[in-house]
Scaffold this active site. Structure first.
Site, PDB file in Angstrom:
ATOM      1  N   TYR A  66      -2.734   4.327  -7.008  1.00 16.60           N
ATOM      2  CA  TYR A  66      -3.903   4.251  -6.122  1.00 16.60           C
ATOM      3  C   TYR A  66      -4.606   2.904  -6.292  1.00 16.60           C
ATOM      4  O   TYR A  66      -4.920   2.213  -5.312  1.00 16.60           O
ATOM      5  CB  TYR A  66      -4.865   5.407  -6.434  1.00 16.60           C
ATOM      6  N   LEU A 121      -7.243  13.983  10.219  1.00 18.43           N
ATOM      7  CA  LEU A 121      -7.822  15.257   9.781  1.00 18.43           C
ATOM      8  C   LEU A 121      -7.057  15.896   8.624  1.00 18.43           C
ATOM      9  O   LEU A 121      -7.031  17.109   8.482  1.00 18.43           O
ATOM     10  CB  LEU A 121      -7.937  16.233  10.976  1.00 18.43           C
ATOM     11  N   SER A 122      -6.438  15.070   7.794  1.00 22.58           N
ATOM     12  CA  SER A 122      -5.719  15.617   6.640  1.00 22.58           C
ATOM     13  C   SER A 122      -6.686  16.160   5.600  1.00 22.58           C
ATOM     14  O   SER A 122      -6.424  17.178   4.973  1.00 22.58           O
ATOM     15  CB  SER A 122      -4.793  14.567   6.021  1.00 22.58           C
ATOM     16  N   VAL A 160     -19.536  14.502  -9.319  1.00 24.35           N
ATOM     17  CA  VAL A 160     -20.752  15.133  -8.777  1.00 24.35           C
ATOM     18  C   VAL A 160     -20.368  16.276  -7.842  1.00 24.35           C
ATOM     19  O   VAL A 160     -20.905  17.398  -7.943  1.00 24.35           O
ATOM     20  CB  VAL A 160     -21.642  14.101  -8.045  1.00 24.35           C
ATOM     21  N   LYS A 218      -5.051  -0.206  -3.554  1.00 29.21           N
ATOM     22  CA  LYS A 218      -6.317  -0.827  -3.144  1.00 29.21           C
ATOM     23  C   LYS A 218      -6.298  -2.334  -3.415  1.00 29.21           C
ATOM     24  O   LYS A 218      -6.839  -3.126  -2.642  1.00 29.21           O
ATOM     25  CB  LYS A 218      -7.487  -0.151  -3.877  1.00 29.21           C
TER      26      LYS A 218
HETATM   27  N1  NAD Z   1     -15.693   8.675  -2.452  1.00 26.12           N
HETATM   28  C1  NAD Z   1     -15.620   7.736  -3.402  1.00 26.12           C
HETATM   29  O1  NAD Z   1     -16.267   7.866  -4.462  1.00 26.12           O
HETATM   30  C2  NAD Z   1     -14.774   6.507  -3.196  1.00 26.12           C
HETATM   31  C3  NAD Z   1     -14.726   5.559  -4.230  1.00 26.12           C
HETATM   32  C4  NAD Z   1     -13.934   4.418  -4.047  1.00 26.12           C
HETATM   33  C5  NAD Z   1     -13.254   4.226  -2.859  1.00 26.12           C
HETATM   34  N2  NAD Z   1     -13.306   5.173  -1.871  1.00 26.12           N
HETATM   35  C6  NAD Z   1     -12.537   4.939  -0.649  1.00 26.12           C
HETATM   36  O2  NAD Z   1     -13.356   5.221   0.476  1.00 26.12           O
HETATM   37  C7  NAD Z   1     -12.555   5.707   1.545  1.00 26.12           C
HETATM   38  C8  NAD Z   1     -13.134   7.010   2.083  1.00 26.12           C
HETATM   39  O3  NAD Z   1     -13.135   7.955   1.022  1.00 26.12           O
HETATM   40  P1  NAD Z   1     -13.802   9.394   1.162  1.00 26.12           P
HETATM   41  O4  NAD Z   1     -14.399   9.692  -0.172  1.00 26.12           O
HETATM   42  O5  NAD Z   1     -14.646   9.493   2.378  1.00 26.12           O
HETATM   43  O6  NAD Z   1     -12.499  10.312   1.283  1.00 26.12           O
HETATM   44  P2  NAD Z   1     -12.151  11.474   2.327  1.00 26.12           P
HETATM   45  O7  NAD Z   1     -10.865  12.077   1.886  1.00 26.12           O
HETATM   46  O8  NAD Z   1     -13.318  12.365   2.498  1.00 26.12           O
HETATM   47  O9  NAD Z   1     -11.941  10.663   3.674  1.00 26.12           O
HETATM   48  C9  NAD Z   1     -10.719  10.064   4.015  1.00 26.12           C
HETATM   49  C10 NAD Z   1     -10.480  10.343   5.471  1.00 26.12           C
HETATM   50  O10 NAD Z   1      -9.273   9.689   5.862  1.00 26.12           O
HETATM   51  C11 NAD Z   1      -8.503  10.581   6.641  1.00 26.12           C
HETATM   52  N3  NAD Z   1      -7.111  10.172   6.478  1.00 26.12           N
HETATM   53  C12 NAD Z   1      -6.341  10.253   5.360  1.00 26.12           C
HETATM   54  N4  NAD Z   1      -5.109   9.783   5.604  1.00 26.12           N
HETATM   55  C13 NAD Z   1      -5.096   9.372   6.901  1.00 26.12           C
HETATM   56  C14 NAD Z   1      -4.112   8.821   7.739  1.00 26.12           C
HETATM   57  N5  NAD Z   1      -2.866   8.588   7.291  1.00 26.12           N
HETATM   58  N6  NAD Z   1      -4.434   8.533   9.013  1.00 26.12           N
HETATM   59  C15 NAD Z   1      -5.691   8.777   9.482  1.00 26.12           C
HETATM   60  N7  NAD Z   1      -6.654   9.326   8.737  1.00 26.12           N
HETATM   61  C16 NAD Z   1      -6.368   9.629   7.463  1.00 26.12           C
HETATM   62  C17 NAD Z   1      -8.811  11.959   6.072  1.00 26.12           C
HETATM   63  O11 NAD Z   1      -8.538  13.011   6.987  1.00 26.12           O
HETATM   64  C18 NAD Z   1     -10.291  11.832   5.751  1.00 26.12           C
HETATM   65  O12 NAD Z   1     -11.084  12.215   6.858  1.00 26.12           O
HETATM   66  C19 NAD Z   1     -11.127   5.840   0.982  1.00 26.12           C
HETATM   67  O13 NAD Z   1     -10.390   4.699   1.341  1.00 26.12           O
HETATM   68  C20 NAD Z   1     -11.350   5.873  -0.518  1.00 26.12           C
HETATM   69  O14 NAD Z   1     -10.213   5.411  -1.225  1.00 26.12           O
HETATM   70  C21 NAD Z   1     -14.045   6.312  -2.027  1.00 26.12           C
END
Ligand code: NAD
Length: 319
Positions: free
Chosen positions: A152, A45-46, A194, A156
């Site tokens: 980052y 929930l960070s 967006v 990945k």
């Molecule tokens: N949104 C995009 O456009 C996008 C693009 C490329 C990759 N991603 C990848 O998709 C994944 C999800 O991204 P998102 O956009 O939903 O981001 P987000 O920040 O909304 O979701 C990430 C979630 O991970 C949780 N989290 C973070 N660190 C944690 C930890 N140490 N332990 C447990 N939980 C933890 C956070 O509380 C959050 O709920 C990520 O790995 C991100 O790198 C997203």
């Protein structure tokens, strides 16, 4: 540790979603339920919200960190698959704190893979990004040599490497999916273009375009992404890498034009500022591998996706 409901008794098609309370996770929960899976969220929930996770259809929400290997292994016991979304997602944050980024993103991915291996999971999906590719002539695809430009992106790329290693060494069906710019409902806390523009429109603030606005991105509606994740869980490729996106290149100027068109009642000032150092000028994906292997066919056009996102932002509770 927080539970919203008791977990499934059969565990037959249970999927553990790390980061399940975040933007993509809460959208994914609905897709997984619709596809017959029983999703469990695992999130510290960070940035994600407990309420969003509880409302999303998870059979359980576990509040814990992916760096807690024992808690993750225990949560994974008996699951069919793991979708590993939990990560630090900010590129600039990773530049400011590379150690923290690598610890969470690489250490967390290793813990998730170990948990999947030890649980005998049938499928593993890793949320990668186009960031491992760095600055390449588009379209981005799986056969290009990755050269990340940020910690980052490096984290990945390391995650993709670990997935490949766990497929090769332990036979785990660990697949890495490279997401492009994902947008949609539940993205209020996100800094991507967006979400950032939607928030500024809601607040009556001007939209800032860096450079001439000709820079392009591949905008992927979150439901299409969730369908790709579900396809990987269904098909269990032996361990592969998939470039996602739509294959369509859209400039920031065009995005802004479309946003202005879907908010006819609002005055939306637009401000141009100098280009930011390091920003990639063109980016879109070649999705042919995912199309062939997963029957991946993104179907939500940009206007349709922006309308759905707008409808959510108009009614969303402010953080
Ligand atoms: N949104 C995009 O456009 C996008 C693009 C490329 C990759 N991603 C990848 O998709 C994944 C999800 O991204 P998102 O956009 O939903 O981001 P987000 O920040 O909304 O979701 C990430 C979630 O991970 C949780 N989290 C973070 N660190 C944690 C930890 N140490 N332990 C447990 N939980 C933890 C956070 O509380 C959050 O709920 C990520 O790995 C991100 O790198 C997203």
């Amino acid at each position: 540790m927080t539970s919203s409901a008791p977990s499934s008794s059969s565990n037959l098609r249970t999927v553990l979603v790390t980061g399940g309370c975040g933007f993509i996770g809460v959208n994914l929960a609905r897709s997984l339920r619709a596809a017959g899976y029983e999703p469990i969220a695992y999130d510290n929930l960070s940035t994600g919200r407990l309420g969003d996770g509880q409302a999303a259809g998870y059979v359980e929400v576990i509040e814990a960190d992916v760096l807690d290997a024992d808690a993750l292994a225990s949560a994974a016991r008996g699951v069919y698959g793991i979708v590993h979304l939990a990560a630090r997602t900010g590129v600039i944050d990773s530049v400011n704190d590379p150690r923290g980024d690598i610890e969470v993103n690489v250490g967390g991915t290793l813990n998730a893979l170990l948990a999947a291996r030890d649980a005998g999971a049938s499928a593993f999906v890793f949320a990668s990004s186009s960031a491992p590719l760095g600055s390449v002539d588009p379209p981005g695809h799986e056969r290009l040599a990755p050269r990340p430009l940020s910690p980052y992106g490096a984290s990945k790329l390391a995650g993709e490497g670990l997935c490949s290693a766990f497929a090769g060494s332990y036979g785990l069906a660990a697949n890495a999916l490279r997401f492009t710019n994902v947008y949609g409902p539940f993205s209020y806390h996100k800094g991507s273009v967006v979400a950032a523009f939607m928030k500024r429109i809601m607040d009556g603030d001007p939209l800032t375009i860096y450079g001439d606005g000709g820079q392009t991105r591949d905008f992927l509606f979150v439901d299409d992404l969730c369908r790709a994740v579900t396809a990987v869980l269904d098909r269990q490729p032996a361990g592969d890498l998939f470039q996602l996106g739509t294959g369509i290149e859209t400039s920031v100027n065009e995005l802004v034009e479309r946003l202005v068109a879907i908010f006819p009642d609002r005055e939306i000032p637009i401000r141009y500022e100098p280009a930011r150092a390091g920003e990639i000028s063109r980016s879109f994906s070649d999705i042919s591998h995912a199309r062939d292997a997963l029957d991946y066919r993104p179907s939500v056009g940009l206007d349709e996706g922006l309308h759905a996102t707008r409808d959510w932002f108009v009614n969303a509770p402010r953080a």
